[in-house]
Design a protein around this motif. Structure first.
Motif, PDB file in Angstrom:
ATOM      1  N   SER A 103       0.845  -1.197   0.000  1.00 51.63           N
ATOM      2  CA  SER A 103       0.000   0.000   0.000  1.00 51.63           C
ATOM      3  C   SER A 103       0.879   1.244   0.000  1.00 51.63           C
ATOM      4  CB  SER A 103      -0.909   0.000   1.234  1.00 51.63           C
ATOM      5  OG  SER A 103      -0.137   0.170   2.409  1.00 51.63           O
ATOM      6  N   VAL A 104       0.258   2.385  -0.217  1.00 55.83           N
ATOM      7  CA  VAL A 104       1.001   3.652  -0.222  1.00 55.83           C
ATOM      8  C   VAL A 104       1.737   3.841   1.100  1.00 55.83           C
ATOM      9  CG1 VAL A 104       0.758   6.170  -0.288  1.00 55.83           C
ATOM     10  CG2 VAL A 104      -0.507   4.757  -1.902  1.00 55.83           C
ATOM     11  N   VAL A 105       1.055   3.574   2.216  1.00 55.80           N
ATOM     12  CA  VAL A 105       1.685   3.737   3.533  1.00 55.80           C
ATOM     13  C   VAL A 105       2.886   2.806   3.665  1.00 55.80           C
ATOM     14  CG1 VAL A 105       1.349   3.501   6.025  1.00 55.80           C
ATOM     15  CG2 VAL A 105      -0.449   4.490   4.624  1.00 55.80           C
ATOM     16  N   ALA A 106       2.737   1.561   3.252  1.00 56.80           N
ATOM     17  CA  ALA A 106       3.830   0.593   3.360  1.00 56.80           C
ATOM     18  C   ALA A 106       5.027   0.995   2.502  1.00 56.80           C
ATOM     19  CB  ALA A 106       3.337  -0.795   2.965  1.00 56.80           C
ATOM     20  N   VAL A 107       4.763   1.456   1.300  1.00 56.94           N
ATOM     21  CA  VAL A 107       5.841   1.860   0.398  1.00 56.94           C
ATOM     22  C   VAL A 107       6.565   3.103   0.933  1.00 56.94           C
ATOM     23  CG1 VAL A 107       6.343   2.750  -1.925  1.00 56.94           C
ATOM     24  CG2 VAL A 107       4.819   0.790  -1.634  1.00 56.94           C
ATOM     25  N   LEU A 108       5.798   4.088   1.410  1.00 52.19           N
ATOM     26  CA  LEU A 108       6.422   5.299   1.949  1.00 52.19           C
ATOM     27  C   LEU A 108       7.233   4.994   3.207  1.00 52.19           C
ATOM     28  CD1 LEU A 108       3.584   7.918   1.418  1.00 52.19           C
ATOM     29  CD2 LEU A 108       5.719   7.700   0.140  1.00 52.19           C
ATOM     30  N   GLN A 109       6.719   4.101   4.060  1.00 50.74           N
ATOM     31  CA  GLN A 109       7.468   3.745   5.260  1.00 50.74           C
ATOM     32  C   GLN A 109       8.749   3.005   4.894  1.00 50.74           C
ATOM     33  OE1 GLN A 109       7.501   4.717   8.311  1.00 50.74           O
ATOM     34  NE2 GLN A 109       9.294   3.455   8.616  1.00 50.74           N
ATOM     35  N   SER A 110       8.672   2.145   3.919  1.00 46.82           N
ATOM     36  CA  SER A 110       9.863   1.437   3.455  1.00 46.82           C
ATOM     37  C   SER A 110      10.914   2.413   2.943  1.00 46.82           C
ATOM     38  CB  SER A 110       9.480   0.447   2.356  1.00 46.82           C
ATOM     39  OG  SER A 110      10.613  -0.214   1.861  1.00 46.82           O
ATOM     40  N   ALA A 111      10.475   3.397   2.164  1.00 48.44           N
ATOM     41  CA  ALA A 111      11.395   4.409   1.646  1.00 48.44           C
ATOM     42  C   ALA A 111      11.961   5.264   2.775  1.00 48.44           C
ATOM     43  CB  ALA A 111      10.692   5.289   0.620  1.00 48.44           C
ATOM     44  N   GLY A 112      11.135   5.582   3.771  1.00 44.99           N
ATOM     45  CA  GLY A 112      11.601   6.369   4.905  1.00 44.99           C
ATOM     46  C   GLY A 112      12.602   5.603   5.745  1.00 44.99           C
ATOM     47  N   ALA A 113      12.403   4.305   5.872  1.00 42.29           N
ATOM     48  CA  ALA A 113      13.283   3.484   6.704  1.00 42.29           C
ATOM     49  C   ALA A 113      14.591   3.129   6.012  1.00 42.29           C
ATOM     50  CB  ALA A 113      12.565   2.204   7.110  1.00 42.29           C
TER      51      ALA A 113
END
Length: 85
Positions: free
Chosen positions: A49-59
């Protein structure tokens, strides 16, 4: 915005939004987004999901493919903005 600027700004923007290397920051925009996604998905955030992808990129930072996508989007925004001046 130029493509290089978009790629350079992406990690900063993710961090400011609350997508950090330590997880989603409490009380942030990212936390609200995650809460909404979890409620909509029956209690969890869906993989991919968008949240999962953004969190992955942030991490972990941006992958080469993500950098290319951000650069493309930044270039497109700059192109459209050039007509508005």
């Amino acid at each position: 915005m130029d493509p290089v600027g978009a790629v350079a700004a992406a990690p900063v923007v993710l961090g400011v939004a609350g997508f950090t290397s330590g997880g989603i920051a409490a009380g942030s925009y990212a936390a609200g987004l995650m809460s909404s996604a979890a409620v909509a998905n029956g209690g969890g955030v869906a993989a991919g999901s968008v949240v999962a992808v953004l969190q992955s990129a942030g991490a972990a930072g941006l992958s080469l493919a993500a950098k290319a996508a951000v650069a493309g989007a930044g270039g497109a925004v700059g192109w459209v903005a050039s007509f508005l001046r």
